[in-house]
Write a protein that holds these residues in place. Structure first.
Motif, mmCIF file in Angstrom:
data_model
loop_
_atom_site.group_PDB
_atom_site.id
_atom_site.type_symbol
_atom_site.label_atom_id
_atom_site.label_comp_id
_atom_site.label_asym_id
_atom_site.label_seq_id
_atom_site.Cartn_x
_atom_site.Cartn_y
_atom_site.Cartn_z
ATOM 1 N N UNK A 1 -0.579 -2.644 -13.563
ATOM 2 C CA UNK A 1 -0.392 -4.226 -13.464
ATOM 3 C C UNK A 1 -0.612 -5.140 -12.053
ATOM 4 N N UNK A 2 -0.429 -4.749 -11.073
ATOM 5 C CA UNK A 2 0.095 -4.222 -10.133
ATOM 6 C C UNK A 2 -0.760 -4.250 -8.859
ATOM 7 N N UNK A 3 -1.856 -3.591 -9.649
ATOM 8 C CA UNK A 3 -3.649 -3.962 -9.169
ATOM 9 C C UNK A 3 -4.168 -4.678 -9.522
ATOM 10 N N UNK A 4 -4.065 -4.925 -10.551
ATOM 11 C CA UNK A 4 -4.215 -6.430 -11.226
ATOM 12 C C UNK A 4 -4.450 -7.785 -10.666
ATOM 13 N N UNK A 5 -2.743 -7.973 -10.527
ATOM 14 C CA UNK A 5 -2.127 -9.101 -9.625
ATOM 15 C C UNK A 5 -2.984 -8.831 -8.353
ATOM 16 N N UNK A 6 -3.222 -8.207 -7.296
ATOM 17 C CA UNK A 6 -3.894 -7.880 -5.821
ATOM 18 C C UNK A 6 -4.435 -7.532 -6.068
ATOM 19 N N UNK A 7 -5.893 -7.355 -7.002
ATOM 20 C CA UNK A 7 -7.719 -8.292 -6.813
ATOM 21 C C UNK A 7 -7.583 -9.346 -7.581
ATOM 22 N N UNK A 8 -6.719 -9.907 -8.374
ATOM 23 C CA UNK A 8 -6.905 -11.137 -8.590
ATOM 24 C C UNK A 8 -7.084 -12.687 -7.015
ATOM 25 N N UNK A 9 -5.522 -11.438 -6.803
ATOM 26 C CA UNK A 9 -5.159 -12.032 -5.101
ATOM 27 C C UNK A 9 -6.547 -12.093 -4.034
ATOM 28 N N UNK A 10 -7.115 -10.910 -4.078
ATOM 29 C CA UNK A 10 -8.103 -10.756 -3.709
ATOM 30 C C UNK A 10 -9.085 -11.433 -3.746
ATOM 31 N N UNK A 11 -9.649 -11.566 -5.028
ATOM 32 C CA UNK A 11 -11.150 -12.114 -5.445
ATOM 33 C C UNK A 11 -10.213 -14.206 -4.600
ATOM 34 N N UNK B 1 0.682 -0.768 -0.303
ATOM 35 C CA UNK B 1 -0.123 -0.114 -0.045
ATOM 36 C C UNK B 1 0.969 1.271 -0.313
ATOM 37 N N UNK B 2 1.611 1.229 0.776
ATOM 38 C CA UNK B 2 2.780 2.616 0.521
ATOM 39 C C UNK B 2 3.877 2.502 -0.553
ATOM 40 N N UNK B 3 4.167 1.201 -0.837
ATOM 41 C CA UNK B 3 4.759 1.489 -2.491
ATOM 42 C C UNK B 3 4.014 1.852 -3.573
ATOM 43 N N UNK B 4 3.245 1.631 -3.351
ATOM 44 C CA UNK B 4 1.761 1.692 -4.313
ATOM 45 C C UNK B 4 1.903 3.464 -4.337
ATOM 46 N N UNK B 5 1.348 3.547 -3.331
ATOM 47 C CA UNK B 5 1.127 5.702 -2.540
ATOM 48 C C UNK B 5 2.503 6.420 -3.518
ATOM 49 N N UNK B 6 3.367 5.496 -3.264
ATOM 50 C CA UNK B 6 4.889 5.963 -3.120
ATOM 51 C C UNK B 6 4.729 6.156 -5.026
ATOM 52 N N UNK B 7 4.590 5.012 -5.015
ATOM 53 C CA UNK B 7 4.346 5.107 -7.589
ATOM 54 C C UNK B 7 3.718 5.456 -7.835
#
Length: 268
Positions: A234-244, A217-223
């Motif tokens: 792409x990173x958000x998509x991977x996280x979304x699939x992991x959450x599913x 979460x902190x890294x995505x904010x920094x990016x």
């Protein structure tokens, strides 16, 4: 009557559309070869390859998962103990006080919690990093577990415990053979909620993260401060699939517990 029933469905559909359109927008443009969030050119996996080859990102992913799993496990244990303590307190006034103190931690703004932990860790000399993030995540996850476990304890009939005690069971046997199996759906729900909150948290983590340690979460904010790029998508998509996958896992565990409970009811 049928016409009246259509409007709630339409409203619910609109709510889901509004919630999921930004996510699907990110997913769609994570395959854009142009490298922008507009003007789709060609389909590509370039940004996923870039994410998968980024060693630093995967170290941060590992940090995030370790923090989430450890904090969820520890907060589940502490939350179950806290729920049992609240449930079996004899004085009603004390029970209400403990519940109120538990609820205050849930409704408190994350910024206040994060700042409070930052001041506390600075005062007692705990270096900001893995330990500070872990302690903070445990602290804000325990009240959630308590709230999910407590209703299952309240559903349990006191006669079950009395019957076990009359049959000669010790308190440990009552706890391990009667209480914990009965409240296991609440325990699993508390674990997964604590895991989700830990993976999702930004505000508290931002305050207590030190140099050399970061979470997703902190890294995505920094990016994102440097501009939204397809790599973030792409990173958000991977996280979304992991959450599913987590949600599906929780669903199947609930279904299995429900089938076991119905099976035990039929046998009786």
């Amino acid at each position: 009557m049928k016409k009246n029933n259509i409007f709630p469905k339409i409203y619910l559909a609109l709510v889901f559309v509004i919630l999921y359109i930004p996510i699907f927008y990110l997913i769609f443009y994570s395959f854009n070869s142009a490298g922008t969030m507009y003007g789709f050119e060609e389909f590509t996996f370039e940004w996923y390859e870039e994410v998968l080859q980024d060693t630093r990102i995967w170290i941060i992913v590992l940090n995030t998962l370790i923090i989430a799993l450890l904090s969820a496990a520890i907060s589940t244990i502490l939350g179950v103990i806290g729920a049992l303590a609240i449930m079996y307190v004899k004085r009603r006034r004390t029970q209400n006080t403990l519940l109120s103190l538990n609820n205050v931690l849930i409704v408190s703004p994350d910024v206040i919690i994060g700042a409070s932990f930052l001041i506390l860790f600075t005062m007692i000399g705990i270096q900001l990093g893995f330990v500070s993030v872990l302690l903070s995540h445990i602290a804000f996850s325990v009240p959630i577990v308590v709230l999910l476990v407590l209703p299952k304890l309240q559903e349990m009939s006191p006669t079950l415990v009395d019957a076990a005690r009359d049959l000669g069971a010790s308190w440990w046997q009552v706890l391990s053979k009667v209480i914990l199996p009965f409240i296991s759906p609440g325990i699993f729900a508390g674990f997964f909620m604590a895991l989700t909150y830990s993976l999702d948290d930004f505000a508290v983590t931002f305050f207590v993260t030190g140099n050399g340690f970061s979470t997703l979460s902190v890294e995505i904010y920094s990016m994102a401060r440097r501009g939204i790029s397809p790599t973030i998508s792409a990173l958000t998509t991977i996280l979304f699939l992991f959450t599913i996958l987590l949600v599906l896992g929780y669903y199947f565990i609930n279904q299995r517990n429900a089938s076991r409970s119905s099976g035990m009811g039929v046998r009786r």
